[in-house]
Design an enzyme around this catalytic site. Sequence first.
Site, short mmCIF file in Angstrom:
data_model
loop_
_atom_site.label_atom_id
_atom_site.label_comp_id
_atom_site.label_asym_id
_atom_site.label_seq_id
_atom_site.Cartn_x
_atom_site.Cartn_y
_atom_site.Cartn_z
N SER A 188 52.09 35.21 32.52
CA SER A 188 51.77 36.06 32.70
C SER A 188 52.89 36.76 31.98
O SER A 188 54.56 37.16 32.82
CB SER A 188 52.04 36.46 33.98
OG SER A 188 51.83 38.29 34.22
N ASN B 135 25.78 40.36 22.01
CA ASN B 135 26.46 39.16 22.87
C ASN B 135 25.10 38.15 22.32
O ASN B 135 24.75 38.12 21.72
CB ASN B 135 26.06 39.33 23.95
CG ASN B 135 26.44 38.93 24.87
OD1 ASN B 135 28.32 38.38 25.07
ND2 ASN B 135 26.10 37.65 25.77
N LYS C 166 39.53 38.95 39.51
CA LYS C 166 39.16 40.14 39.70
C LYS C 166 38.06 40.60 40.42
O LYS C 166 37.72 41.43 41.00
CB LYS C 166 39.55 40.78 38.38
CG LYS C 166 40.65 40.90 38.03
CD LYS C 166 40.83 41.32 36.14
CE LYS C 166 41.81 40.77 35.42
NZ LYS C 166 41.52 42.32 33.61
N GLY D 110 30.49 41.36 23.47
CA GLY D 110 30.47 40.54 24.30
C GLY D 110 30.07 41.41 24.95
O GLY D 110 29.78 41.93 25.31
N GLY E 287 32.73 40.27 32.17
CA GLY E 287 33.79 41.12 32.37
C GLY E 287 34.78 42.07 31.86
O GLY E 287 34.59 43.29 32.31
#
Length: 271
Positions: free
Chosen positions: A14, A151, A65, A127, A130
């Site tokens: 991160s 997609n 998430k 796509g 999420g």
Amino acid sequence: MDRYAVMGNPIKHSKSPLIHKAFADQTDQHMTYTSMLVAEPEFEDSVRRFFADGGKGLNITVPFKLRAFELADELTERAQRAKAVNTLWQSADGRIVGDNTDGVGMVRDIMHNHDGRIAGKKILMVGAGGAVRGVLAPVLAENPVQLVLANRTFDKAHQLAEEFMDLGRIEALHMNELKGPFDWIINGTAASLQGDVPELPESVIGAHTRVYDMMYSKELTPFNAWALDYGAEKAFDGLGMLVEQAAESFRKWRGLMPSTPTVISDLRAAM
């Protein structure tokens, strides 16, 4: 010293601690920001303990998430739309509030860092997971003339388009039905991480097409390299989106909007 953190698993990669330290230094904020590796069964307890111990705010990354969305006591409108949360804080009465800053981060990167316009443009979004769900509402809020979802699994794209139809002109098409060129093509798949490219017809690209890959890397992403090979005007990756979504989280927590261009360029130089 106010405490903030990012929770995820894995988390070592991160860049959020570097980004928020830069924001804090720039705006003279007395705060710390760390990364926290959280075992999957312990996520909800870890969040509640963090706030119970006086923590001020959290960023949430993979794979939590959706669970952060379920955990939050209150949700912003964009978090409700995204059905995912990447930013948490506590309200004055102790309730945990969830927000999603990914979409506004991407739109801000496109418009402010790359001098791009979405209003009146034809947009192809690739796509239906999420990542795409999280950016649709902010993109539609800019009033594109057309937003097409494509997609590999058409049904997922169709379902997503139906869900967001009340916000603007959006439709799903099979890959072989796509008729370009588009002004913007946004790749919200993780194909670049595997070194792959979505199976799009070359006709989606024209001389004025700009492409945006939500993934980022030191070199050109495979998607951006493919687009430039077929004549796209410009290609951008998602490093700016990462910094801009962090800036929006910072604004929510501290009431100040940090400047992002030098943070983006410093991160780029360090890659």
